[in-house]
Design an enzyme around this catalytic site. Structure first.
Site, PDB file in Angstrom:
ATOM      1  N   SER A 132      36.574  47.956  16.757  1.00 53.30           N
ATOM      2  CA  SER A 132      36.831  48.653  17.865  1.00 53.30           C
ATOM      3  C   SER A 132      38.003  48.865  17.364  1.00 53.30           C
ATOM      4  O   SER A 132      38.605  49.767  16.150  1.00 53.30           O
ATOM      5  CB  SER A 132      37.014  48.065  18.408  1.00 53.30           C
ATOM      6  OG  SER A 132      36.553  48.921  19.746  1.00 53.30           O
ATOM      7  N   ASP A 168      25.435  52.240  18.919  1.00 55.95           N
ATOM      8  CA  ASP A 168      27.143  51.583  19.387  1.00 55.95           C
ATOM      9  C   ASP A 168      27.071  53.195  20.507  1.00 55.95           C
ATOM     10  O   ASP A 168      26.760  53.957  19.776  1.00 55.95           O
ATOM     11  CB  ASP A 168      27.098  50.925  18.069  1.00 55.95           C
ATOM     12  CG  ASP A 168      29.214  51.012  19.009  1.00 55.95           C
ATOM     13  OD1 ASP A 168      29.818  51.227  20.157  1.00 55.95           O
ATOM     14  OD2 ASP A 168      29.780  50.936  18.610  1.00 55.95           O
ATOM     15  N   HIS A 177      27.939  48.025  20.187  1.00 57.51           N
ATOM     16  CA  HIS A 177      29.303  47.654  20.309  1.00 57.51           C
ATOM     17  C   HIS A 177      29.293  46.133  20.500  1.00 57.51           C
ATOM     18  O   HIS A 177      30.407  45.263  21.280  1.00 57.51           O
ATOM     19  CB  HIS A 177      30.437  48.273  20.694  1.00 57.51           C
ATOM     20  CG  HIS A 177      31.452  48.497  20.559  1.00 57.51           C
ATOM     21  ND1 HIS A 177      31.764  49.539  20.071  1.00 57.51           N
ATOM     22  CD2 HIS A 177      33.170  48.138  20.882  1.00 57.51           C
ATOM     23  CE1 HIS A 177      33.504  49.379  20.034  1.00 57.51           C
ATOM     24  NE2 HIS A 177      34.059  48.730  20.550  1.00 57.51           N
TER      25      HIS A 177
END
Length: 319
Positions: free
Chosen positions: A183, A273, A302
């Protein structure tokens, strides 16, 4: 398979929407010159956490704008030859994590550095005029000022400076330094390897901070990107300066840094995601000209990508 973004064949050719400023390269050369002019004043403080086969330190250094930056540093004991090192970067608003989850690399003979991003959940300072952390709003910090004031500019430079510090450690082989993170940590892995191209290998996972205009177009300026919507609502509610705003964000858009990477890349992505949309990640991956491979998880978003951490360790052990 359900889609949250483009079909995979289109993703593999997607080149991104967010503008790249005309002076992008000059901007980053100026930033790197500022970083290299800083006396880092490195300090190593033994941690209260110790294990028999490694030494654990709190590492402090001075970054740009006189911020004192912290990282956890673990080095294996009784290793006489210079050895590989790994740099780890954390997710947005987080911190460098626990000591124990880094010890596997030390047991394998790697030194390990884990950065606290300035102003977020760890010990690193943000010298933006207040004491304590500033935690959120880092994408838009400096957006209404000169581009040199963008906070993520400074954070990207911290990653490159940590890499240079690691490479100067006598116990570290400067030709075998690697980077990883997910991330925000994935974005910082990209930025680090772009600004310090001696990074040998890198393993970013679903990187953040890419293709801001595409995020906006997909109506995904929420969750990690929520501050983009907040900025427009408060400071440009009619989008009169939209082009200028997205162009300025282009300075800290990692897709525009990706072509600088020289190290080998292992890239992890989940096609479901909705935090960091797949197209924004492919915008980065498709601009990497170095040796690369992507591990695709069609049904994952995610979140933890099963097996990818093991792949990363094996990938680094090949060195």
């Amino acid at each position: 398979m359900p889609l949250v973004d483009m079909p995979l064949d289109k993703l593999k050719n997607y080149e991104g929407l967010n503008p790249r400023p005309d002076d992008f390269d000059v901007y980053w050369e100026r930033a790197l010159a500022e970083m290299r002019a800083v006396d880092p004043q490195i300090e190593l403080v033994p941690s209260s956490f110790q294990v028999p086969y490694a030494e654990c330190f709190d590492l402090y250094f001075t970054g740009v704008r006189d911020a004192r930056i912290h990282a956890k540093y673990i080095r294996p004991k009784n290793v006489t030859e210079p050895h590989p090192a790994v740099l780890q970067f954390h997710g947005y608003t987080g911190h460098s994590g626990h000591w124990q989850d880094k010890l596997g690399y030390a047991a394998l003979g790697f030194s390990f550095f884990s950065l606290d991003c300035r102003g977020q959940g760890g010990q690193s300072e943000d010298t933006g005029g207040v004491k304590g952390n500033t935690h959120h709003g880092h994408i838009i910090r400096g957006l209404d000022d000169h581009p040199d004031q963008l906070l993520f500019r400074h954070i990207y430079l911290d990653t490159a400076q940590l890499a240079a510090i690691a490479m100067q450690m006598p116990e570290v082989d400067p030709d075998r330094v690697m980077a990883m993170g997910g991330s925000q940590g994935g974005a910082l892995t990209i930025a680090c390897a772009a600004l310090e191209p001696r990074i040998k290998k890198l393993a970013p996972v679903f990187p953040f901070l890419s293709d801001y205009r595409r995020v906006w177009q997909m109506d995904l300026a929420k969750d990690a990107y929520a501050e983009l919507r907040t900025f427009f609502r408060h400071f440009d509610p009619q989008h009169k300066w939209e082009e200028e705003i997205f162009t300025k964000l282009g300075y800290i858009d990692i897709q525009h840094l990706a072509s600088r990477i020289q190290g080998e890349v292992l890239f992890g992505i989940g096609l479901m995601d909705t935090i960091c949309p797949p197209s924004t990640q492919f915008a980065v991956y498709n601009k990497i000209s170095a040796e690369k491979r992507m591990e695709i998880y069609p049904d994952f978003g995610h979140e933890d990508l099963p097996g990818f951490a093991d792949m990363t360790m094996q990938f680094f052990l090949e060195e």
